[in-house]
Every structure is written in structure tokens, then in C-alpha cells.
Motif scaffolding. Sequence first.
Motif, PDB file in Angstrom:
ATOM      1  N   GLU A   4       0.891  -1.151   0.173  1.00  0.00           N
ATOM      2  CA  GLU A   4       0.038  -0.018  -0.156  1.00  0.00           C
ATOM      3  C   GLU A   4       0.848   1.234  -0.072  1.00  0.00           C
ATOM      4  O   GLU A   4       2.134   1.335   0.262  1.00  0.00           O
ATOM      5  N   LYS A   5       0.177   2.284  -0.205  1.00  0.00           N
ATOM      6  CA  LYS A   5       0.989   3.763  -0.040  1.00  0.00           C
ATOM      7  C   LYS A   5       0.391   4.616   0.960  1.00  0.00           C
ATOM      8  O   LYS A   5      -0.844   4.372   1.508  1.00  0.00           O
ATOM      9  N   ALA A   6       1.186   5.364   1.681  1.00  0.00           N
ATOM     10  CA  ALA A   6       0.994   6.318   2.609  1.00  0.00           C
ATOM     11  C   ALA A   6       1.647   7.527   2.287  1.00  0.00           C
ATOM     12  O   ALA A   6       2.787   7.613   1.843  1.00  0.00           O
ATOM     13  N   THR A   7       0.710   8.684   2.243  1.00  0.00           N
ATOM     14  CA  THR A   7       1.590  10.055   2.059  1.00  0.00           C
ATOM     15  C   THR A   7       1.405  10.882   3.208  1.00  0.00           C
ATOM     16  O   THR A   7       0.204  10.858   3.824  1.00  0.00           O
ATOM     17  N   PHE A   8       2.394  11.418   3.572  1.00  0.00           N
ATOM     18  CA  PHE A   8       2.459  12.307   4.672  1.00  0.00           C
ATOM     19  C   PHE A   8       3.361  13.671   4.241  1.00  0.00           C
ATOM     20  O   PHE A   8       4.572  13.356   3.727  1.00  0.00           O
ATOM     21  N   ALA A   9       2.622  14.911   4.756  1.00  0.00           N
ATOM     22  CA  ALA A   9       3.484  16.109   4.776  1.00  0.00           C
ATOM     23  C   ALA A   9       3.763  16.529   6.247  1.00  0.00           C
ATOM     24  O   ALA A   9       2.908  16.409   6.849  1.00  0.00           O
ATOM     25  N   ALA A  56       6.152  16.488   0.714  1.00  0.00           N
ATOM     26  CA  ALA A  56       5.661  15.261   1.351  1.00  0.00           C
ATOM     27  C   ALA A  56       6.715  14.074   1.149  1.00  0.00           C
ATOM     28  O   ALA A  56       7.562  14.069   0.234  1.00  0.00           O
ATOM     29  N   VAL A  57       6.370  12.891   1.716  1.00  0.00           N
ATOM     30  CA  VAL A  57       6.948  11.642   1.444  1.00  0.00           C
ATOM     31  C   VAL A  57       5.831  10.626   1.022  1.00  0.00           C
ATOM     32  O   VAL A  57       4.576  10.777   1.742  1.00  0.00           O
ATOM     33  N   ALA A  98       0.196  17.610   6.660  1.00  0.00           N
ATOM     34  CA  ALA A  98      -1.174  16.859   6.015  1.00  0.00           C
ATOM     35  C   ALA A  98      -1.051  15.374   6.097  1.00  0.00           C
ATOM     36  O   ALA A  98      -0.028  15.050   5.760  1.00  0.00           O
ATOM     37  N   ILE A  99      -2.014  14.935   6.214  1.00  0.00           N
ATOM     38  CA  ILE A  99      -2.052  13.216   5.951  1.00  0.00           C
ATOM     39  C   ILE A  99      -3.082  13.210   4.915  1.00  0.00           C
ATOM     40  O   ILE A  99      -4.030  13.495   4.774  1.00  0.00           O
ATOM     41  N   PHE A 100      -2.368  12.475   3.681  1.00  0.00           N
ATOM     42  CA  PHE A 100      -3.014  12.292   2.565  1.00  0.00           C
ATOM     43  C   PHE A 100      -3.557  10.864   2.440  1.00  0.00           C
ATOM     44  O   PHE A 100      -2.762   9.957   2.197  1.00  0.00           O
ATOM     45  N   PHE A 101      -4.971  10.448   2.316  1.00  0.00           N
ATOM     46  CA  PHE A 101      -5.183   8.887   2.553  1.00  0.00           C
ATOM     47  C   PHE A 101      -5.494   8.521   1.240  1.00  0.00           C
ATOM     48  O   PHE A 101      -5.568   9.319   0.186  1.00  0.00           O
ATOM     49  N   HIS A 102      -5.136   7.168   1.010  1.00  0.00           N
ATOM     50  CA  HIS A 102      -5.240   6.360  -0.316  1.00  0.00           C
ATOM     51  C   HIS A 102      -6.566   5.574  -0.352  1.00  0.00           C
ATOM     52  O   HIS A 102      -6.728   4.692  -1.298  1.00  0.00           O
TER      53      HIS A 102
END
Length: 172
Positions: A4-9, A56-57, A98-102
Motif C-alpha cells: 500500500e501507499k501512505a502519503t504524509f506532509a 511530502a513523503v 497533512a495526511i493524504f489518505f489513499h
Amino acid sequence: MTLEKATFAGGCFWCMVKPFDSLPGIESVVSGYTGGHVENPTYEQVTTGRTGHTEAVQITFDPEIFPYKDLVEVYWQQTDPTDPNGQFVDQGNSYRPAIFFHSEEQRKIAEESKKELQESGRFLKPIITPIEPAQPFYEAEQYHQDFYKKSASHYNRYRAHSGRDSYINKHW
């Protein structure tokens, strides 16, 4: 194995890679830009604040080994979740948290975690970190990738003077 992917700023992406990089089940941690309106932005464009992007990462991970809930917990401990204008010495939209949900499941986990953090009383100010749908993620220039490894002395000086470590030590 389903990744899965997780994206966090969380401010400067240099400082967001290392905390996740060596965790079990992490396949990759990529520095990049997301949340804006310009396709394939450059670092120079993003830092102007005019693209709408934030640093972000994006983490590719095996949720069977390291669940998303645990990634969110690591995320909180790397940021000031009460500062809407940036992180530590880095201020401006391109450094906002920010938390970017997938997925809907990620959204629910992030929202619940945010609620628990607010109710914990750990912070005197409200937890303002937004939880938003993932948007296109653009990989940053190669020299930004794994910066903490490639330019260790520069990274360590930056991190030491950014205020991040003293904040983390005080709150966690």
C-alpha cells in the motif's frame, strides 16, 4: 504480498524520510510534492508557494508487517500537529502538515488517530493537521532523495537547527 501507499506532509521532506526508512515492512520512502495544481513541479516552483503543493513523503509499505495505524503514529511524532502554517523553521504552504489518505480505511484510521491525539491532552493547542484525499504525487529531484544518507553532515546541521528535535523531545 500486497503493498500500500501512505502519503504524509510534515515540513521539509528531508526530515520525514529517515523516521520511516528503516521500519520493518517499508519498501520505499520517496520525497516529493503533492496537493497542488501544477503538473510535475520543480523544487524551485514549489518553494515559491504558488503551485499549491506541499513537500511530502510517499511510503510504500506492507500493511501485514507494519500497519497503517502504526505509520500514522510515527507521523504524529515527527511533526507539530498544531501549526497550520508550516513546520518548525520552515513556514509557508509548501511546508504545511497533512495526511493524504489513499483509501476510506486509511481516512478512518487517520481521523480516529487525530481524535485520540487531541483527547490525549498532550498538546495545549488544537490538532489542526488536515486529513485529505491523496492527490497526484510528483517525485522530487534526485538530489532530494535519501538526503539524510547522501549529505549526512548537511542534513544533521539542518535538522539540529530546525527546532524539530527539541520540539519532538519536549512533546514525545
